[in-house]
Motif scaffolding. Structure first.
Motif, PDB file in Angstrom:
ATOM      1  N   ASP A 339       0.830  -1.213   0.000  1.00 30.11           N
ATOM      2  CA  ASP A 339       0.000   0.000   0.000  1.00 30.11           C
ATOM      3  C   ASP A 339       0.857   1.252   0.000  1.00 30.11           C
ATOM      4  O   ASP A 339       0.554   2.228  -0.701  1.00 30.11           O
ATOM      5  CB  ASP A 339      -0.927  -0.003   1.212  1.00 30.11           C
ATOM      6  CG  ASP A 339      -1.977  -1.102   1.138  1.00 30.11           C
ATOM      7  OD1 ASP A 339      -2.216  -1.597   0.025  1.00 30.11           O
ATOM      8  OD2 ASP A 339      -2.547  -1.454   2.198  1.00 30.11           O
ATOM      9  N   SER A 340       1.954   1.231   0.780  1.00 33.02           N
ATOM     10  CA  SER A 340       2.833   2.404   0.824  1.00 33.02           C
ATOM     11  C   SER A 340       3.516   2.627  -0.525  1.00 33.02           C
ATOM     12  O   SER A 340       3.619   3.771  -1.007  1.00 33.02           O
ATOM     13  CB  SER A 340       3.876   2.220   1.925  1.00 33.02           C
ATOM     14  OG  SER A 340       3.261   2.080   3.188  1.00 33.02           O
ATOM     15  N   GLU A 342       2.452   1.627  -3.509  1.00 31.79           N
ATOM     16  CA  GLU A 342       1.443   2.064  -4.467  1.00 31.79           C
ATOM     17  C   GLU A 342       1.084   3.528  -4.265  1.00 31.79           C
ATOM     18  O   GLU A 342       0.955   4.293  -5.233  1.00 31.79           O
ATOM     19  CB  GLU A 342       0.197   1.187  -4.313  1.00 31.79           C
ATOM     20  CG  GLU A 342      -0.905   1.544  -5.297  1.00 31.79           C
ATOM     21  CD  GLU A 342      -2.134   0.685  -5.078  1.00 31.79           C
ATOM     22  OE1 GLU A 342      -3.089   0.809  -5.873  1.00 31.79           O
ATOM     23  OE2 GLU A 342      -2.146  -0.102  -4.115  1.00 31.79           O
ATOM     24  N   ASP A 343       0.932   3.931  -3.029  1.00 27.43           N
ATOM     25  CA  ASP A 343       0.596   5.333  -2.767  1.00 27.43           C
ATOM     26  C   ASP A 343       1.718   6.258  -3.202  1.00 27.43           C
ATOM     27  O   ASP A 343       1.474   7.327  -3.795  1.00 27.43           O
ATOM     28  CB  ASP A 343       0.305   5.501  -1.271  1.00 27.43           C
ATOM     29  CG  ASP A 343      -0.107   6.914  -0.930  1.00 27.43           C
ATOM     30  OD1 ASP A 343      -1.177   7.358  -1.398  1.00 27.43           O
ATOM     31  OD2 ASP A 343       0.639   7.601  -0.192  1.00 27.43           O
ATOM     32  N   THR A 344       2.971   5.867  -2.955  1.00 32.45           N
ATOM     33  CA  THR A 344       4.106   6.724  -3.327  1.00 32.45           C
ATOM     34  C   THR A 344       4.213   6.866  -4.839  1.00 32.45           C
ATOM     35  O   THR A 344       4.360   7.980  -5.378  1.00 32.45           O
ATOM     36  CB  THR A 344       5.398   6.142  -2.752  1.00 32.45           C
ATOM     37  OG1 THR A 344       5.280   6.036  -1.329  1.00 32.45           O
ATOM     38  CG2 THR A 344       6.588   7.026  -3.098  1.00 32.45           C
ATOM     39  N   THR A 346       1.916   6.392  -7.126  1.00 31.21           N
ATOM     40  CA  THR A 346       0.755   7.098  -7.664  1.00 31.21           C
ATOM     41  C   THR A 346       0.867   8.598  -7.456  1.00 31.21           C
ATOM     42  O   THR A 346       0.582   9.392  -8.368  1.00 31.21           O
ATOM     43  CB  THR A 346      -0.524   6.563  -6.996  1.00 31.21           C
ATOM     44  OG1 THR A 346      -0.616   5.157  -7.231  1.00 31.21           O
ATOM     45  CG2 THR A 346      -1.738   7.262  -7.554  1.00 31.21           C
ATOM     46  N   ARG A 347       1.294   9.026  -6.294  1.00 31.65           N
ATOM     47  CA  ARG A 347       1.418  10.464  -6.025  1.00 31.65           C
ATOM     48  C   ARG A 347       2.514  11.096  -6.875  1.00 31.65           C
ATOM     49  O   ARG A 347       2.381  12.237  -7.324  1.00 31.65           O
ATOM     50  CB  ARG A 347       1.687  10.673  -4.543  1.00 31.65           C
ATOM     51  CG  ARG A 347       0.516  10.233  -3.656  1.00 31.65           C
ATOM     52  CD  ARG A 347       0.834  10.351  -2.196  1.00 31.65           C
ATOM     53  NE  ARG A 347       1.027  11.740  -1.797  1.00 31.65           N
ATOM     54  CZ  ARG A 347       1.318  12.132  -0.549  1.00 31.65           C
ATOM     55  NH1 ARG A 347       1.476  11.206   0.390  1.00 31.65           N
ATOM     56  NH2 ARG A 347       1.468  13.403  -0.262  1.00 31.65           N
TER      57      ARG A 347
END
Length: 380
Positions: A339-340, A342-344, A346-347
């Motif tokens: 999750d971390s 993917e979030d990084t 994507t941002r």
């Protein structure tokens, strides 16, 4: 002349095809995340050949769930507990109040009997002169012990004996069950000084709210592993007639009912997914209350307070639980890292900070995964 074009779904290169089906068409299998082993020809098939019908062996579809999506598995319903036939008790054996007089009546009867004995002794001239003078009685003629004196002695003595022997002190939370010639005559629940017929045998029964902490009893978990369970039973005697006369020993009967219920109800140790000791306690309370109600015992709660595996399986189950906790922790850590990452990524891409092709994206994902895992101190 017709031409058949075969379309290969993306991502299926290199995958082995299913077994060939008579007729020249291979039975392809769909391999996805949710459902596996479903033949394609069952979904897209031509009209059946009336000359050479194709027989395809049908297999049950295997449905699985994706891990890490938050989808929880369905919990199986516990098997219904088979109830035993309830004991039958004499329907006429029901608690009813017994006759009891105030204690003052017994005291007066005993005093009258004692006075009658003294008067008879004075009448017969058996009282010493000092006692006659102390009591202020006139001098007796000294008629001696005749039939009349013996009858007076017997009546006065019986009255005094019945008066004093029938005195009893009733206390809160205690009751007397009275009987005569093997029959039930009633129950005394009154408090204070009472007079109860001394000719009726009494049996004291404790009717207070009581609790019983059992010793370690054998039980089993839902998987059939041996357990040792200590239960706390809260109960009281509701019908004194049935508890005292309907069963030999109601406390022993209660203990045996609890042991029998533990043999039929699976008890799950704390931290399980099937309700734990709470669900087992509810089932135990319901079963024990139903089985002890016919004998006048009211059960409020049967709760396991200590559950541990039997010594012969304790070591193996401890290792299994430690392995399950370790696997759960690793799965949680992996989900957090994914999750971390993917979030990084994507941002970074959405904000236009970097422009990445497929190779650079894979490299970035790998480096971020290594960095996050190393930061958590977990081995790669």
């Amino acid at each position: 002349m017709s031409t058949t074009t075969s379309h290969t779904p993306p991502g299926s290169e290199g995958q082995p095809e299913g077994p060939a089906v008579p007729g020249g068409r291979p039975a392809r299998l769909i391999q996805n995340e949710v459902t596996t082993e479903i033949p394609v020809h069952l979904l897209f098939r031509d009209d059946p050949d009336p000359v050479n019908p194709v027989k395809v062996p049908l297999k049950p579809a295997v449905v699985a769930r994706r891990q890490g999506t938050g989808e929880q598995p369905r919990l199986g319903r516990p098997a219904p507990v088979r109830r035993r036939p309830l004991p039958e008790v004499d329907p006429e054996l029901v608690e009813r109040p017994a006759r009891a007089l105030p204690g003052l009546a017994g005291v007066l009867a005993g005093a009258c009997g004692l006075t009658g004995c003294l008067a008879t002794s004075w009448w017969a001239g058996l009282l010493p002169p000092a006692a006659v003078g102390a009591l202020g009685l006139p001098a007796s003629a000294g008629a001696g012990l005749g039939p009349a004196q013996w009858v007076a002695y017997a009546g006065a003595g019986a009255l005094g004996l019945l008066g004093f022997a029938g005195l009893a002190r009733g206390r809160s939370g205690r009751a007397w069950v009275l009987g005569m010639f093997g029959g039930y005559r009633g129950t005394v629940r009154r408090t204070g000084l009472l007079w109860v017929n001394p000719l009726l045998p009494r049996r004291r029964v404790d009717v207070r709210l009581r609790h019983w902490r059992s010793e370690a009893m054998p039980a089993a978990d839902p998987d059939g592993m041996a357990l040792r369970v200590v239960v706390l039973v809260v109960w009281r005697v509701r019908d004194t007639a049935r508890a005292a006369l309907g069963v030999e020993d109601h406390e022993t009967y209660l203990r045996e009912c609890v042991e029998a219920a533990l043999a039929r109800v699976p008890v799950e140790p704390a931290g399980g997914t099937r309700g734990g000791v709470t669900a087992a306690g509810d089932a135990l309370t319901r079963l024990v209350a139903e089985e002890t109600a016919p004998v006048g015992v009211q059960v409020f709660s049967v709760q396991p307070i200590r559950v541990e595996y039997a010594p012969e399986v304790a070591a193996a189950m401890h290792r299994r639980r430690i392995a399950a906790l370790d696997a759960r922790q690793r799965a949680s850590m992996l989900s957090s890292v994914v999750d971390s990452v993917e979030d990084t990524v994507t941002r970074l891409t959405v904000r236009g900070l970097v422009e990445l092709d497929d190779y650079e994206r894979k490299v970035l994902v790998r480096d971020l995964t290594v960095a996050f895992c190393s930061g958590r101190g977990e081995p790669l």
